[in-house]
Design a protein around this motif. Sequence first.
Motif, PDB file in Angstrom:
ATOM      1  N   GLU A 253      16.149  53.691  28.778  1.00 51.09           N
ATOM      2  CA  GLU A 253      16.379  54.482  27.568  1.00 51.09           C
ATOM      3  C   GLU A 253      16.656  53.575  26.376  1.00 51.09           C
ATOM      4  O   GLU A 253      16.199  53.857  25.263  1.00 51.09           O
ATOM      5  N   ASP A 254      17.381  52.481  26.610  1.00 44.64           N
ATOM      6  CA  ASP A 254      17.635  51.526  25.526  1.00 44.64           C
ATOM      7  C   ASP A 254      16.318  50.975  24.970  1.00 44.64           C
ATOM      8  O   ASP A 254      16.151  50.836  23.753  1.00 44.64           O
ATOM      9  N   ASN A 255      15.385  50.672  25.887  1.00 40.82           N
ATOM     10  CA  ASN A 255      14.091  50.143  25.472  1.00 40.82           C
ATOM     11  C   ASN A 255      13.315  51.147  24.629  1.00 40.82           C
ATOM     12  O   ASN A 255      12.708  50.795  23.612  1.00 40.82           O
ATOM     13  N   ARG A 256      13.346  52.421  25.057  1.00 45.71           N
ATOM     14  CA  ARG A 256      12.578  53.436  24.318  1.00 45.71           C
ATOM     15  C   ARG A 256      13.241  53.731  22.957  1.00 45.71           C
ATOM     16  O   ARG A 256      12.556  53.979  21.976  1.00 45.71           O
ATOM     17  N   LEU A 257      14.573  53.682  22.920  1.00 46.44           N
ATOM     18  CA  LEU A 257      15.271  53.852  21.642  1.00 46.44           C
ATOM     19  C   LEU A 257      14.929  52.707  20.687  1.00 46.44           C
ATOM     20  O   LEU A 257      14.734  52.906  19.485  1.00 46.44           O
ATOM     21  N   LYS A 258      14.842  51.498  21.238  1.00 50.62           N
ATOM     22  CA  LYS A 258      14.474  50.333  20.433  1.00 50.62           C
ATOM     23  C   LYS A 258      13.043  50.474  19.913  1.00 50.62           C
ATOM     24  O   LYS A 258      12.738  50.120  18.773  1.00 50.62           O
ATOM     25  N   THR A 259      12.168  51.038  20.755  1.00 49.85           N
ATOM     26  CA  THR A 259      10.792  51.280  20.340  1.00 49.85           C
ATOM     27  C   THR A 259      10.736  52.235  19.160  1.00 49.85           C
ATOM     28  O   THR A 259      10.019  52.004  18.174  1.00 49.85           O
ATOM     29  N   MET A 260      11.521  53.329  19.227  1.00 44.07           N
ATOM     30  CA  MET A 260      11.531  54.293  18.129  1.00 44.07           C
ATOM     31  C   MET A 260      12.163  53.702  16.872  1.00 44.07           C
ATOM     32  O   MET A 260      11.757  54.000  15.751  1.00 44.07           O
ATOM     33  N   GLU A 261      13.170  52.851  17.043  1.00 45.76           N
ATOM     34  CA  GLU A 261      13.788  52.194  15.898  1.00 45.76           C
ATOM     35  C   GLU A 261      12.764  51.348  15.150  1.00 45.76           C
ATOM     36  O   GLU A 261      12.668  51.399  13.916  1.00 45.76           O
ATOM     37  N   MET A 262      11.965  50.581  15.905  1.00 44.41           N
ATOM     38  CA  MET A 262      10.953  49.744  15.290  1.00 44.41           C
ATOM     39  C   MET A 262       9.865  50.586  14.631  1.00 44.41           C
ATOM     40  O   MET A 262       9.338  50.223  13.578  1.00 44.41           O
ATOM     41  N   GLU A 263       9.545  51.731  15.246  1.00 45.53           N
ATOM     42  CA  GLU A 263       8.526  52.619  14.686  1.00 45.53           C
ATOM     43  C   GLU A 263       8.990  53.153  13.331  1.00 45.53           C
ATOM     44  O   GLU A 263       8.226  53.183  12.358  1.00 45.53           O
ATOM     45  N   ILE A 264      10.243  53.580  13.257  1.00 43.97           N
ATOM     46  CA  ILE A 264      10.796  54.098  12.002  1.00 43.97           C
ATOM     47  C   ILE A 264      10.845  52.994  10.944  1.00 43.97           C
ATOM     48  O   ILE A 264      10.473  53.204   9.781  1.00 43.97           O
ATOM     49  N   LYS A 265      11.290  51.807  11.343  1.00 46.50           N
ATOM     50  CA  LYS A 265      11.351  50.686  10.397  1.00 46.50           C
ATOM     51  C   LYS A 265       9.964  50.354   9.851  1.00 46.50           C
ATOM     52  O   LYS A 265       9.789  50.115   8.649  1.00 46.50           O
ATOM     53  N   ASP A 266       8.969  50.324  10.747  1.00 43.98           N
ATOM     54  CA  ASP A 266       7.607  50.004  10.322  1.00 43.98           C
ATOM     55  C   ASP A 266       7.085  51.016   9.309  1.00 43.98           C
ATOM     56  O   ASP A 266       6.438  50.653   8.319  1.00 43.98           O
TER      57      ASP A 266
END
Length: 321
Positions: A253-266
């Motif tokens: 879940e931490d990995n997927r949350l990090k993925t969404m964080e990067m998506e929002i930042k991008d």
Amino acid sequence: MQINLNKISEGDRLTIAKSLTAIEKDDPIVEDILHFLLRKKSFKQIIGITGPPGSGKSTIVDQMIYHFRQLDLSVGVICIDPSSVFTNGAILGDRVRMQRHSTDPKVFIRSMATRNVKGGLAAGVRKAALLLQEAGNDVVIIETVGVGQVEIDIVEAADTVIVTAAPGLGDTMQTFKAGLMEIGDFFVVNMADRPGSGKTVRQLESTLQFTRIKKQWKPKVLKTIATTGEGVKELIDECRIHWEYVVKNGKLEDNRLKTMEMEIKDQLIKRVINDLDNITVSDSMKDVVQKVYRTEIPLGKAINKMYQKFYERCDCIASKY
């Protein structure tokens, strides 16, 4: 573009292909696709493979597909190819090395062009990986372009990161600066039948001992000869062990949350850049350039002035909502 999203879950290859195309083109339906995928949360292992050009990444991926299929696991593959800085076109040639899997209904291979996005990945790769998970693939492999020393974005998209190396490609440690050394879960010395492979293994093992990063998982150095498949089964076994570690330690879940964080930042960065581009082509920008050139105002003051216009534009946009 109209897409029946439920057909993604059914593994309909045409729908999957259309959805991936929509992701690449950043079609308005992408928001619906992402919302659908996040509601489903069909998370499977994502393996990222990166490393310098010529280290055999594509051949290793081809062998990994074969061995995963021997385990009766379905595989989704995203191959990232560099785009021309002049035409934005890409050869998308990695599929050529994986032709033997082209008729396998449990293997889905998709090439994506970087379109000059930095970091070794394509813009929509995170969403594409989520889609291939929901489409029923037991494992998803992302192969990056031949990376430089700072192109390490794969760590934001994958659960397991494999960094490849090969003897005879120059100074291995010069290629593997701190960034790459810190993101790898496995370091694979490919072409291990070549002279100098033992030295490359020792260099990597020695450097890993002095890499200053706190990780519960201790990275391993493995050897392969991808052209014959030697060592790839062991690599697959280690990847499965690492996946168990990720799930057991609550890191998925931490990995997927990090993925969404990067998506929002991008997406935020993309919007900011677009707004800045609109300002830099304006007449006011040309006026400021002339004043700096004629030394009427200093550079710092000119930049502050343009920043002020940027924030005024942001306030104007925000007031509409």
